[in-house]
Design a protein around this motif. Structure first.
Motif, PDB file in Angstrom:
ATOM      1  N   ASP A 179      -7.679  -9.217   0.809  1.00 50.16           N
ATOM      2  CA  ASP A 179      -6.948  -8.163   1.526  1.00 50.16           C
ATOM      3  C   ASP A 179      -5.482  -8.056   1.107  1.00 50.16           C
ATOM      4  OD1 ASP A 179      -9.100  -7.301   3.071  1.00 50.16           O
ATOM      5  OD2 ASP A 179      -8.790  -8.874   4.563  1.00 50.16           O
ATOM      6  N   GLY A 210       0.841  -1.193   0.000  1.00 53.78           N
ATOM      7  CA  GLY A 210       0.000   0.000   0.000  1.00 53.78           C
ATOM      8  C   GLY A 210       0.872   1.237   0.000  1.00 53.78           C
ATOM      9  N   THR A 252      -4.372  -4.428   0.284  1.00 50.09           N
ATOM     10  CA  THR A 252      -5.005  -3.378   1.085  1.00 50.09           C
ATOM     11  C   THR A 252      -4.039  -2.708   2.052  1.00 50.09           C
ATOM     12  OG1 THR A 252      -5.671  -4.897   2.858  1.00 50.09           O
ATOM     13  CG2 THR A 252      -7.206  -4.621   0.997  1.00 50.09           C
TER      14      THR A 252
END
Length: 285
Positions: free
Chosen positions: A199, A126, A202
């Motif tokens: 995920d 991220g 993320t």
């Protein structure tokens, strides 16, 4: 060159040991740095990368221990290693120490294989930007902020003024572009090894053991055991280090004294040091 030299020696003098050069990349990733606050950047590690790939060896081992930092410097380091691996036809084996997260994991993607400790921390795919805001403090102490610009967007996200919605939206749009570049790199390098995990991109991070299940790493283990198992029990590891100048060997730093270096670092680096500490603290380190 080493193999050629061995062939020129009498058989009784020849060494059959395999030497694997080791690059150690540790710390937060950012341009600049100093004698007292070293950081990872292409400028700081290009020399040892070039030196490692000059070895006549079956592979180059890269040890990574970094919570991340600059996405630009991360990608530059990654690309330099991949370019040399292709040029020299060398396998790259990456070994994760405590953490290879965010920019640290971006660099780890240079490896043909990534090996982590079961308790290592990997991932955090991220982008984050962090700063401080002081508008209320300015009011309390009676200080007026005066900024003059040519270009209405030149002073966006000024920490001494209230945030503006448009400025935040611009920053988030920029972050999304950088994030997409990161995701594309992970998909390109890890390919079919990645598992279907919603995920994954993320910004979450995982242990090395869970990272293996998700396809973020290829194995669990340590550098010495892995290299000896792969290339033979006589395999020797050669840590590549940057050469030290004559003045630094005697504790001298050229035209600036050690005292002035320390004073400059203390005066100019307190916020940087706090942000660096926060990067490590995110992963409990």
């Amino acid at each position: 060159m080493r193999r050629l030299f061995n062939r020129l020696l009498p058989k009784s003098w020849r060494s059959n040991d395999i030497v694997v050069p080791v690059i150690r990349l540790q710390g937060t990733i950012m341009a600049g740095g100093s004698q007292f606050r070293p950081s990872l950047s292409l400028a700081s590690c290009a020399g040892i990368i070039e030196k490692a790939f000059a070895f006549d060896a079956p592979a180059v081992a890269v040890s990574i221990n970094s919570p991340g930092g600059s996405p630009v410097q991360s990608r530059l380091i990654y690309k330099r290693i991949r370019d040399l691996a292709a040029e020299k036809n060398r396998q790259v084996l990456v070994f994760v120490e405590d953490v290879a997260a965010s920019g640290g994991y971006m660099i780890a993607l240079c490896g043909d294989e990534i090996i982590a400790d079961p308790s290592s921390i990997v991932g955090s795919i991220g982008v984050v930007s962090a700063s401080f805001g002081f508008p209320e403090l300015m009011k309390k102490i009676g200080v007026e902020r005066r900024v003059y610009t040519a270009g209405r967007n030149k002073a966006v996200l000024d920490p001494f003024k209230p945030e503006k919605k448009d400025d935040i939206e611009r920053l988030k749009a920029l972050q999304l572009e950088v994030h997409e570049t990161f995701i594309d790199m992970v998909k390109d390098r890890r390919g079919a090894r990645l598992k279907d995990e919603p995920d994954l991109f993320t910004g979450l991070f995982w242990s090395g053991r869970r990272g293996l299940e998700l396809g973020l790493v290829d194995g669990l283990g340590d550098m010495r055991s892995t290299l000896k198992a792969r290339f033979g029990p006589k395999t020797r590891l050669k840590l590549i280090t940057a050469p030290r100048g004559l003045l630094s060997r005697f504790g001298l730093f050229g035209s600036r004294s050690a005292a002035s270096e320390i004073a400059g670092a203390a005066a100019g680096g307190l916020i940087d040091a706090a942000e660096e500490r926060a990067l490590w603290a995110r992963f409990g380190l």
